[in-house]
Design an enzyme around this catalytic site. Sequence first.
Site, PDB file in Angstrom:
ATOM      1  N   ASP A 194      66.741  45.562   9.337  1.00  0.00           N
ATOM      2  CA  ASP A 194      65.546  45.495   8.928  1.00  0.00           C
ATOM      3  C   ASP A 194      64.653  44.430   9.384  1.00  0.00           C
ATOM      4  O   ASP A 194      64.798  43.202   8.727  1.00  0.00           O
ATOM      5  CB  ASP A 194      65.983  45.348   7.166  1.00  0.00           C
ATOM      6  CG  ASP A 194      64.511  45.682   6.349  1.00  0.00           C
ATOM      7  OD1 ASP A 194      63.321  45.196   6.894  1.00  0.00           O
ATOM      8  OD2 ASP A 194      64.550  46.335   5.524  1.00  0.00           O
ATOM      9  N   HIS A 195      63.512  44.716   9.950  1.00  0.00           N
ATOM     10  CA  HIS A 195      63.080  43.363  10.706  1.00  0.00           C
ATOM     11  C   HIS A 195      62.432  42.706   9.769  1.00  0.00           C
ATOM     12  O   HIS A 195      61.958  41.467  10.118  1.00  0.00           O
ATOM     13  CB  HIS A 195      62.299  43.939  11.831  1.00  0.00           C
ATOM     14  CG  HIS A 195      60.782  44.521  11.377  1.00  0.00           C
ATOM     15  ND1 HIS A 195      60.689  45.628  10.855  1.00  0.00           N
ATOM     16  CD2 HIS A 195      59.630  43.779  11.594  1.00  0.00           C
ATOM     17  CE1 HIS A 195      59.187  45.784  10.795  1.00  0.00           C
ATOM     18  NE2 HIS A 195      58.704  44.893  11.033  1.00  0.00           N
TER      19      HIS A 195
ATOM     20  N   HIS B 123      62.299  48.044   3.909  1.00  0.00           N
ATOM     21  CA  HIS B 123      61.349  46.591   3.900  1.00  0.00           C
ATOM     22  C   HIS B 123      61.187  46.192   2.449  1.00  0.00           C
ATOM     23  O   HIS B 123      61.443  45.270   2.035  1.00  0.00           O
ATOM     24  CB  HIS B 123      60.143  46.567   4.488  1.00  0.00           C
ATOM     25  CG  HIS B 123      60.355  47.190   5.943  1.00  0.00           C
ATOM     26  ND1 HIS B 123      61.274  47.032   6.784  1.00  0.00           N
ATOM     27  CD2 HIS B 123      59.374  48.140   6.817  1.00  0.00           C
ATOM     28  CE1 HIS B 123      61.278  47.632   8.036  1.00  0.00           C
ATOM     29  NE2 HIS B 123      59.971  48.115   7.947  1.00  0.00           N
TER      30      HIS B 123
END
Length: 505
Positions: A183-184, A246
């Site tokens: 999950d950047h 996110h």
Amino acid sequence: DSSKTHPTIFFIFGGTGDLTSRKLVPALFNLFLDGWMPKHLAIVAMGRTAFTDDQFREELLKDINQFSRRGKADKAKWDAFSKSVYFQVSDINNTATYEEQAARIAKFTQEAGVAPNVIYYLAVAPRFFSTITENLSRHKLAADAERTRIVIEKPFGHDLESAKELNKQLCSIFSERQIYRIDHYLGKETVQNILAFRFANSIFEPLWNRNNIDHVQISVTEQLGMGNRGGYYDEAGAMRDMIQNHILQLLCLVAMEPPVSFQADEVRNRKVDVLNSVRKFSPEDIQRNTVRGQYSKGWIEGKEVPGYREEQGVNPQSNTETFAAIKFFVDNWRWHGVPFYLRTGKRMHQSSSVITIQFKDVPHMIFPSEAVEGWQQNRLIISIQPEMSVRLQVQAKRPGLEMALNPVDMIFDYNGTYTGDTPEAYETLLLDTMLGDQTLFMRGDQVEAAWDLLMPILNAWSGKKSLSFPNYSADSWGPETAEALIARDGFHWFTLPLKNNGHHG
Ligand code: BG6
């Protein structure tokens, strides 16, 4: 090898995709420039295009020059790095592909003199995951549990069922500690700072609860539209694309209990607790406390932009939401009765990701009403992007002969405090895959808990098709009902006035 990381061979499935050239390789190159890369390194991009190594390196360089945070690459340094980059013409259905990988690993191991990290990065559509992992297993390419890792890009499932299925499939081949679900957002500096801020200071934690906090807002708005991702997005929507991953991750960081240590599973356990504490959505809650929206055409910074249904790859009758807002509660001792408001949307007025913690009002007002015109309850504003800051809004006496109060910000601004630019999320995350640190990656149970939480809303939404979409115009703050959702409780969505309202990386 004298460097900080162990000899590593990366295989990137989906090697010719945008993610590889715009994010992954620039991040790996930056890690190289910062001295993190081992002497023995191979980055093998896999794809069907018939590139030679040199052709592929040339293609990459164009994107590096355009997309790397450091701008145009230094020729000598690029040459030094890119000799470790290879292209393997491959077909994931073909045995020869995996045999060639095995041969590369064998050769690499011999050169390095030790068993290397072998990292498989799946930058491909989810429908290919099982073919790839099963073939890796069949060819004994996943056997070394210590050194072999797999990195999975989102979306992790389309719903709870498919996420479970995917977890089951992955876990039949890899153990949980080999699986890195990306999950950047978790790699962003300002997101990592949330835990530092909460748990490396003694002054916030005593206030961080229902006794002092009035409500919490998490707002992630984007000016961006679909670009060429309409096909993917129309199947996903804002809830799956942004909230399931996110935004719920941000919620976990804000709401979690203090972990015992900064060890990966300690942190991840406390995050799962948050998801499990969110009050289940009843049909009435969904009716009353969720809002969805879809943008119509409009103007963004002087340019006309199409409505969602006119976007390439999107069904002209689509009921996919490009905006979502939700009010909910976290049912535990810390947060009982504190509303949390989330919102996210595309084609909104501003690109900005901000978490606002609003504190309760003073118990008794001693100042006359004319002194306190702009009165504002204290707020802690964690701005993730594009401004990278933490602001504490307090009341102060305005200089002058009268007693007049106004809110002012105590600001910790990254730009003013630190020099140099900050690493991109993918740099942090890729380094962690080499170091074997899973703290910033999603564990299987966490992904399932996030889906579990949202399924009642997703089901209710997909069951009701007759929507009067679109219901907000590009360059607005979303549908009016989203304003009403929060105004009903006497609050409004907080936005940071932005200096540069540009698109961020
Ligand atoms: C991605 C979503 O995961 O995150 C995109 O698929 C979204 O739709 C992007 O635009 C936002 O990331 P960032 O880093 O630009 O906030």
